[in-house]
Design an enzyme around this catalytic site. Structure first.
Site, PDB file in Angstrom:
ATOM      1  CD  GLU A  47       6.466  -4.319  -3.422  1.00 21.53           C
ATOM      2  OE1 GLU A  47       6.076  -5.484  -3.194  1.00 21.53           O
ATOM      3  OE2 GLU A  47       6.024  -3.325  -2.815  1.00 21.53           O
ATOM      4  CG  ASN A 107       7.968  -0.039  -2.765  1.00 21.39           C
ATOM      5  OD1 ASN A 107       8.445  -0.359  -3.841  1.00 21.39           O
ATOM      6  ND2 ASN A 107       7.330  -0.909  -1.976  1.00 21.39           N
ATOM      7  CE  LYS A 124       3.161  -0.901  -2.308  1.00 17.78           C
ATOM      8  NZ  LYS A 124       3.815  -2.091  -1.707  1.00 17.78           N
ATOM      9  CD  GLU A 143       5.285  -2.098   1.302  1.00 22.48           C
ATOM     10  OE1 GLU A 143       5.338  -1.179   0.483  1.00 22.48           O
ATOM     11  OE2 GLU A 143       4.695  -3.175   1.076  1.00 22.48           O
ATOM     12  CB  CYS A 169       2.958  -4.741  -4.186  1.00 19.39           C
ATOM     13  SG  CYS A 169       2.505  -6.224  -3.241  1.00 19.39           S
ATOM     14  CG  ASN A 194       8.246  -8.568  -2.725  1.00 19.52           C
ATOM     15  OD1 ASN A 194       9.082  -9.439  -2.553  1.00 19.52           O
ATOM     16  ND2 ASN A 194       8.463  -7.505  -3.479  1.00 19.52           N
TER      17      ASN A 194
HETATM   18  N1  CDV Z   1       4.210  -5.570  -0.826  1.00 20.18           N
HETATM   19  C1  CDV Z   1       2.878  -5.412  -0.636  1.00 20.18           C
HETATM   20  O1  CDV Z   1       2.338  -4.352  -0.916  1.00 20.18           O
HETATM   21  N2  CDV Z   1       2.237  -6.467  -0.113  1.00 20.18           N
HETATM   22  C2  CDV Z   1       0.844  -6.439   0.222  1.00 20.18           C
HETATM   23  C3  CDV Z   1       0.580  -7.353   1.404  1.00 20.18           C
HETATM   24  C4  CDV Z   1       0.961  -6.692   2.667  1.00 20.18           C
HETATM   25  C5  CDV Z   1      -0.854  -7.736   1.529  1.00 20.18           C
HETATM   26  C6  CDV Z   1      -0.043  -6.853  -0.932  1.00 20.18           C
HETATM   27  O2  CDV Z   1      -1.059  -6.191  -1.150  1.00 20.18           O
HETATM   28  O3  CDV Z   1       0.221  -7.867  -1.581  1.00 20.18           O
END
Ligand code: CDV
Length: 308
Positions: A47, A107, A124, A143, A169, A194
């Protein structure tokens, strides 16, 4: 003939705030070349793979915020990535921050085929974190402030001789993500992430970060009879440790390849898309066994409402 895709989970170590796009693209190209040497067809990057994970900072200057976004894809700095991938005949998944001509911020991830053509785009759905500055946190997760909600939803694409889908993510923690693609016959879901080790609202989860990462992706793969390729941007980025744990998971739910460290590293597996069938046609034969008449609440209700 078996439908095989050899895939690289192309994990990245940290990207510093002042690293240039060109420097990052050099690292991505190094991953492409190594993937080619290892016989890959498809390379999955994390990501927001072109910059540091900027939602960790509260910023009010829109020009500064926009400096982390791409106005075109490919753009001048990412063209060499597309050129090299096409020269090598490799496809790739790339996560990046997208600024549209209308001024919308997403995103985003794209799927690029071996001819360098963008064959799929995903924005996203599950944007985690918060919208306002929360100074009590050790670092922010903004975000919800910097990105618009998805206007794509979860689609799948016929590519690489199979049916491929994308997520990003936080999406991986939600069973709906996998099931919406499962209902479109998805055979491989690619997702970059991430994930800070420390979860400011729930620090008691910190020791379980890697376990939760594996748990949700393995469950998603098994319950939908598909491959899942999850790829981290890992390591200590601007003082914030982030998990690695990039892996390739078979439709059985078993992880078949994984990274070991938290730097730039590949995990590679030859994935047989026909291996999905034995799950999709038996235990998870949706057409035979699902009972959607009992699932209405999933779309009718957002938050849990316990009985009075
Ligand atoms: N980049 C993300 O979406 N990170 C989230 C963190 C905030 C928990 C994740 O679900 O990994």
């Amino acid at each position: 003939m078996a439908r095989l895709i050899t895939v690289a989970a192309a994990q990245l170590g940290p990207i510093a705030r002042n690293d240039s796009r060109s420097r990052v693209v050099e690292r991505l190209i190094a991953h492409l070349r190594e993937s080619k040497r290892m016989g890959c067809d498809l390379v999955v990057f994390p990501e927001l793979a072109l910059t540091t994970f900027f939602p960790r900072w509260y910023m009010t200057d829109q020009a500064e915020i926009d400096s982390f976004f791409e106005r075109s894809m490919p753009g001048p700095e990412t063209q060499p990535l597309f050129d090299e991938a096409r020269r090598l005949g490799l496809g790739f998944y790339l996560g990046y921050a997208e600024l549209t001509p209308e001024g919308r911020h997403f995103n985003t991830s794209i799927l690029v085929d071996g001819d360098g053509l963008i064959v799929g785009k995903y924005r996203k759905v599950h944007l985690p974190g918060h919208r306002e500055h929360e100074p009590s946190r050790r670092f922010q997760h903004l975000e919800k402030r910097y990105f618009d909600p998805s206007d794509t939803g979860f689609r799948v694409w016929r590519a690489f001789n199979g049916i491929l889908g994308m997520a990003i993510c936080n999406d991986r923690r939600w069973s709906e993500t996998y099931r919406v693609m499962g209902l479109q016959g998805v055979e491989m879901i690619m997702l970059g992430y991430n994930t800070p080790v420390h979860n400011p609202p729930a620090p008691d989860h910190d020791d379980l970060s890697l376990f939760h990462n594996q748990l949700v992706m393995q469950a998603g793969a098994y319950q939908n009879g598909c491959w899942v390729v999850g790829v981290a941007k890992a390591g200590s980025e601007e003082g914030v440790p982030m998990i690695g744990g990039s892996q390739i998971i078979a439709p059985s739910g078993v992880t078949v390849a994984a990274t070991r460290g938290d730097g730039d590293e590949l995990a590679v597996a030859c994935c047989d898309l026909d291996a999905c069938a034995s799950y999709k046609n038996t235990t998870f034969n949706f057409a035979v066994h699902r009972m959607p008449q009992h699932y209405g609440l999933i779309v009718e209700r957002k938050g849990a409402e316990p009985p009075p």
